[in-house]
Design an enzyme around this catalytic site. Sequence first.
Site, mmCIF file in Angstrom:
data_model
loop_
_atom_site.group_PDB
_atom_site.id
_atom_site.type_symbol
_atom_site.label_atom_id
_atom_site.label_comp_id
_atom_site.label_asym_id
_atom_site.label_seq_id
_atom_site.Cartn_x
_atom_site.Cartn_y
_atom_site.Cartn_z
ATOM 1 N N HIS C 78 -29.905 -27.499 20.899
ATOM 2 C CA HIS C 78 -30.530 -28.827 20.819
ATOM 3 C C HIS C 78 -31.707 -28.898 21.785
ATOM 4 C CE1 HIS C 78 -31.129 -33.122 21.424
ATOM 5 N NE2 HIS C 78 -30.719 -33.014 22.678
ATOM 6 N N ASP C 107 -65.155 -27.608 15.987
ATOM 7 C CA ASP C 107 -63.797 -27.106 15.803
ATOM 8 C C ASP C 107 -63.295 -26.637 17.157
ATOM 9 O OD1 ASP C 107 -61.435 -25.586 14.874
ATOM 10 O OD2 ASP C 107 -62.321 -25.867 12.890
ATOM 11 N N TRP C 143 -29.831 -24.652 28.135
ATOM 12 C CA TRP C 143 -31.209 -24.196 27.947
ATOM 13 C C TRP C 143 -31.744 -23.547 29.204
ATOM 14 C CZ3 TRP C 143 -36.260 -26.200 29.526
ATOM 15 C CH2 TRP C 143 -36.187 -27.179 30.511
ATOM 16 N N SER C 170 -47.463 -17.728 22.058
ATOM 17 C CA SER C 170 -48.051 -18.829 21.311
ATOM 18 C C SER C 170 -48.633 -19.889 22.241
ATOM 19 C CB SER C 170 -46.988 -19.436 20.392
ATOM 20 O OG SER C 170 -47.333 -20.740 20.029
ATOM 21 N N SER C 171 -47.844 -20.289 23.237
ATOM 22 C CA SER C 171 -48.311 -21.344 24.136
ATOM 23 C C SER C 171 -49.509 -20.902 24.953
ATOM 24 C CB SER C 171 -47.208 -21.762 25.106
ATOM 25 O OG SER C 171 -46.181 -22.380 24.415
ATOM 26 N N HIS C 254 -39.883 -26.756 36.104
ATOM 27 C CA HIS C 254 -40.360 -28.060 36.523
ATOM 28 C C HIS C 254 -41.762 -28.360 35.972
ATOM 29 C CE1 HIS C 254 -40.403 -31.866 38.312
ATOM 30 N NE2 HIS C 254 -41.660 -31.600 38.595
ATOM 31 N N GLU C 256 -42.889 -27.296 33.409
ATOM 32 C CA GLU C 256 -42.649 -27.482 31.979
ATOM 33 C C GLU C 256 -42.393 -28.954 31.644
ATOM 34 O OE1 GLU C 256 -42.745 -25.727 29.269
ATOM 35 O OE2 GLU C 256 -41.665 -27.083 27.933
ATOM 36 N N TYR C 258 -43.551 -31.488 33.124
ATOM 37 C CA TYR C 258 -44.817 -32.220 33.186
ATOM 38 C C TYR C 258 -45.742 -31.814 32.050
ATOM 39 C CZ TYR C 258 -43.074 -34.204 37.343
ATOM 40 O OH TYR C 258 -42.268 -34.892 38.211
ATOM 41 N N SER C 269 -52.976 -43.774 27.906
ATOM 42 C CA SER C 269 -54.250 -44.211 28.479
ATOM 43 C C SER C 269 -55.308 -44.455 27.414
ATOM 44 C CB SER C 269 -54.775 -43.169 29.473
ATOM 45 O OG SER C 269 -53.806 -42.898 30.442
ATOM 46 N N HIS C 303 -35.698 -28.780 43.462
ATOM 47 C CA HIS C 303 -34.897 -30.010 43.400
ATOM 48 C C HIS C 303 -33.866 -29.947 42.279
ATOM 49 C CE1 HIS C 303 -38.352 -31.788 40.801
ATOM 50 N NE2 HIS C 303 -37.422 -31.331 40.004
ATOM 51 N N HIS C 304 -33.953 -28.926 41.437
ATOM 52 C CA HIS C 304 -32.899 -28.722 40.436
ATOM 53 C C HIS C 304 -31.740 -27.922 41.017
ATOM 54 C CE1 HIS C 304 -35.312 -30.217 37.039
ATOM 55 N NE2 HIS C 304 -36.328 -29.764 37.753
ATOM 56 N N THR C 329 -47.745 -40.775 40.261
ATOM 57 C CA THR C 329 -47.220 -41.359 39.031
ATOM 58 C C THR C 329 -47.290 -42.878 39.104
ATOM 59 O OG1 THR C 329 -45.679 -39.517 39.078
ATOM 60 C CG2 THR C 329 -45.385 -41.129 37.344
ATOM 61 N N LYS C 332 -50.615 -44.160 38.202
ATOM 62 C CA LYS C 332 -50.840 -44.259 36.755
ATOM 63 C C LYS C 332 -50.245 -45.555 36.205
ATOM 64 C CE LYS C 332 -52.169 -40.741 34.986
ATOM 65 N NZ LYS C 332 -52.669 -39.706 34.199
ATOM 66 N N ARG C 451 -21.956 -33.148 32.838
ATOM 67 C CA ARG C 451 -22.642 -32.865 31.577
ATOM 68 C C ARG C 451 -22.082 -31.579 30.977
ATOM 69 N NH1 ARG C 451 -28.525 -30.703 33.733
ATOM 70 N NH2 ARG C 451 -28.866 -30.240 31.539
#
Lengths: 291, 374, 527
Positions: C78, C107, C143, C170-171, C254, C256, C258, C269, C303-304, C329, C332, C451
Amino acid sequence: MAHAQGDYYIPNGTNWPILGSIGLTLILSGFAVLLNEIAAGKWMMILGALVFIYMLFGWFGTVIHESQAGTYNSQVDFSFRLGMGWFIFSEVMFFAVFFGVLFYARVLSVPWLAGEGDGVMTHAVLWSNFIGEWPLLNNPDPEMFKSPEGIIPAWGIPAINTVILLSSGVTVTLAHWALKEQKRSALQLWLLATVILGFLFVYLQAIEYIHAYKELNLTLGSGIYGSTFFMLTGFHGLHVTLGATMLVVILIRVFKGHFTPDNHFAFEAVAWYWHFVDVVWLGLFIFVYWI
Amino acid sequence: MLLRVLRYLPALLVGGLVLLVAQTAGADWGALNLPEGVTPISKKVYDLHMLILWICVVIAVIVFGAMFYSMYAHRKSRGAQPAQFHESTKVEVIWTIIPFLILVGMAIPATSTLVFMSDTENADLTIKITGHQWKWQYDYIDDGISFISSLTEESRNAIKGDPASVDNYLLDVDKPLVLPTNKKVRFLVTASDVIHSWWVPMLGQKQDAIPGFINEMWTRINEEGTYRGQCAELCGKDHGFMPVVVVAKNEADYQAWVNEQKGEAAAAAAAAEETWTQDELMAKGAKVYNTQCAACHGANGEGGIGKPIVGSAIATGPLAGHLDIIMKGKQGTAMAAYAAILNDVDIAAVTTYQRNSWGNAASPVQPADVKTAR
Amino acid sequence: MSTATATHNEHHDHGPEKGLMRWIRTTNHKDIGTLYLVFSLIMFFVGGSMAMVIRAELFQPGLQLVEPGFFNQLTTMHALVMVFGAVMPAFVGLANWLLPMMIGAPDMALPRMNNWSFWLLPFGFAMLIATFFMPGGAPAAGWTMYPPLIQQTGMALPFLIFTVHILGISSIMGAINIIATILNMRAPGMTLMKMPLFVWTWFITAYLLIAVMPVFAGAVTMLLTDKYFGTSFFNAAGGGDPVLFQHVFWFFGHPEVYIMILPAFGVISAIIPTFARKPLFGYSSMVYATASIAFLSFIVWAHHMFTVGMPLAGELYFMYATMMIAVPTGVKVFNWISTMWRGAMTFETPMLFAVAFVILFTIGGFSGLMMAITPVDFQYHDTYFIVAHFHYTLVTGSVFAIFAAVYYWLPKWTGRMYSEKLGKVHFWLSVIFVNVLFFPQHFLGLAGMPRRIPDYAVQFADWNMVSSIGGFAFGLSQLLFAYIVFTAVRGGEKATDRVWEGATGLEFELLPSPPPYHSFTVAPEVK
Ligand code: HEA
Ligand code: HEA
Ligand code: CUA
Ligand SMILES: [Cu+2]
């Protein structure tokens, strides 16, 4: 910036990417199948490699053709430069991982296992026989990971290889100058020298590996020293091989007279790549072999 | 018509939602927050949690309040004319500095709490906790007591039955960790196979159990009682069925418990010297098998994560090979080394049980055989 | 989709090819954008279906539908499908459609490579999803793929690893293309500080991608060698450390998250000023805030990992660094609200989603800040509190922004309006049920529910049931989204060129709806 945009070249539809995807997927899923000990994976890999190589020839062939035909203006050329530059940056990050792992092992995990800092209890309860040192010649559990008997000293083949690779960086620059000054034979000579130095490096590296495996029991499986050693030098060696192969392609194109003093991006891209490989080696020489 | 119903859709949905929530959760509003716990650490953590929560709520009220006011007052349908201002260095600086100061205010108590938590020195008692797939092992370093703690059979049987019928469903173990109250207890946390995490919310601490490394933490329980928790790091199939139960006893009761344990250990050692009958071994073996092995090898030896035992070449072949895999495990697979987990009698019993159940027929094993194999 | 108008005919301005081959061979940024978006929608449904099974199993205590091992496979897949298959490709699709139009380019800079970036994805995901049918099943270690557990995966392990490599390639190619486009293809006068914020946020995101995707590839490569080639990176017996993988993974992981939120900031915006009919407040501070968030994202990864047993100094450092992210943040959020302040607002569907984004993402941000406080994270870590946090940031953050973007730009892309009425229904259903779905998970986590478990103690039953009901309703509501988009494309009302009264930017001011196949074959002059 601010180029006239009317003639930015937008290619028509193309088959190469989808072939590239098919080839790559076949290679990788074939390898995965092979790792699961199913022999058919080998054939998938071979088929995939054929498709992929076909794609490479086709795609690069098209691009070379278009370039020779003058389809690309300077703005397109700049896109290519940006592309190559940031691609090399992504490669830098890839190597950064393994350097990071090397530092982590040297500065943190091995000392912890040996009882330094926060590792007091780890050492006392779990690995009380373990002595931390670098190069790590006795693994925490030598039954599971047989320790290496020795390492490759910096001042043998690695030092020679450093000289080789650094001089190849010089020769490729000389070739570039020759290209810009339209000295064709000097260009051919210096480029050829670069290719030879490149493959010489790979050859010596292979000798070193055989020595490590056969006589020192220094292998991928001989604990964290061997793991980091081969991961770093191995991926570097792959990149040198790739770079040298690309140099061969450039050499062929030089013989065909493809490049002009102001239109030779392919040459420069490969030269950049070669310098990148060079710089990585310096890092390797210092942190893996020397200190 | 449809349009008119649609206009009320939000209101209807919200109303329905409120009803639903009130219905289902009316019973225990108390269970919405972090428990305050029974240790100095858990109380500090709780206070910190409430502090940060309220700060966030206040900021939210201000920020969202301004936003909703604007959404109400500055609607086009109310005839608002758009202003055209779009910059002000002054306010940008203000709303950079104020949040920063708020954060500094949060960091101060957070730092002192963290420093307090990490001081494991001068403990009265040290206990080693080892996570195995899917049970906990507790070693009282000073008293030489050691045992395994795993999910009770009642809970396991209710998983596919009626969970509400058992007390403390999934939060109950066959043998809890017993601790004295008002003593500083130091834990050495590690694991044998994969990463686990030892967690009891009421103690306010969670620590990962990393194979090959030891992490330290400490606790001091103020009140007698039973405190429950769970493994908190995904550790495979039965990660959800790996509870932790701590029973805190006062000093006298705790000592009595320790003495009892020592007595049992002595009795077990004596039992290991005896020769057991096949029936005794089979009966004991069934118990050990069902608590320790069935999760992987199936209740009837049919296999699962582990290979089938029924008809297994190892489990019906020479005894040495069978004992070897049970005692040493198999590297790189889920099969753990049981030499350190089970005593001689248990290993002898479970081996006998595997060799003589579900159609297998092979020689029984005596505790003495296990002892020599060690 | 109709294409090419007569006004923009240049020498190599060709229309699309016919039939299926158009989509396979295309080098056109709009076609590729469409491919990405359609692929993303399919993956959203695939990943969502897995989530529905998860929620159904968690509907009540006890095991009813799936075995624990399969449950873990579902959780893992998932997340992988949603993150790498739904959210990231959706933003790349938006970038493909919009960047050239927003900066006045014909293009993307490298059109052939653009095609390859997309066409690696279906192959990668085919490989990943095929693992469900292999002996041992799909990967089941979450994951985050922590060793040693991941090493117990069956046949699937190398397939998982190679999928990551393919997605990484790809990315990286996609990101390089975006950087080259932004740096090299802007119309004359389109200086960096005139670019729309969506372009800015993607510019910065692209750097994040190039910097961290290779790191992820390196991390999984070490998993491969540890399992099949005898290395001991993550095994203490050879001098390695399982926690080392976590460091490398989160150094990728991390940034990722963002990568999944910065383009969303760009979308919001764009939308808020349009419907407030007022220019974006604090444009340059928005740019600097985005850059600061990106910079900070590289130095907060652990922090994870507050519970893995880091030295005290490390824990303190990562706590302070993480808390700092609240500052940019916050800037924003405050700027968005100031943009609305004294505007003249209307609330069409894109604006509704944007407003919901501001509120709900901020709630997710607050719970993030709470978890950044190390001592308290010892309680929150690996509970449903975290599941609530990241679904608020990812679903009501990223996914809501994607919805908003689609409603906002679809009329431009297709020349057709969607049904505003149904759009609003979709919004209200989504915003209500997503809260029924995820808000109770805060309570569950605080009350002690870990979890990644298929079954739970009875005291968690009530809130899980509420959450599941919310989940089913939220899931069903998404069918409406697909319906709305489909009917709009097939035969919605004609959209005007400006589409929205307050819309600004080259794509609305200079291009017709739908725009020609090649947006700007002659570069516009930007003042
Ligand atoms: C889009 C995705 C996204 C985003 C944007 C964020 C944003 C943040 N996240 Fe989140 N996070 C995830 C996705 C995301 N996260 C995921 C997927 C995980 C779980 C991974 C896994 O384990 O599987 C995770 C896990 C995670 C953890 C680990 C928890 C654990 O496992 O124990 C932590 C801990 O610090 C954290 C913190 C933060 C913080 C501080 C922010 C900040 O950026 C938030 C900043 C925003 C605000 C604070 C609100 C707005 C600000 C104001 C209104 C200003 C004023 C406010 C104050 C002064 C308080 N996140
Ligand atoms: C961008 C990322 C993203 C998105 C969009 C989602 C969307 C959803 N997530 Fe996801 N989730 C993650 C990222 C994401 N998640 C991550 C990273 C994890 C952690 C994994 C780990 O622990 O390793 C996770 C874990 C996770 C868990 C915890 C599992 C566990 O710990 O075991 C749960 C449980 O409720 C959950 C639920 C949902 C739900 C209900 C949705 C819904 O929003 C989905 C809605 C969409 C649909 C439903 C599809 C469309 C509709 C149909 C297909 C029609 C059919 C519908 C019905 C039959 C009703 N997610
Ligand atoms: Cu042990 Cu989870
Ligand atoms: Cu993070």
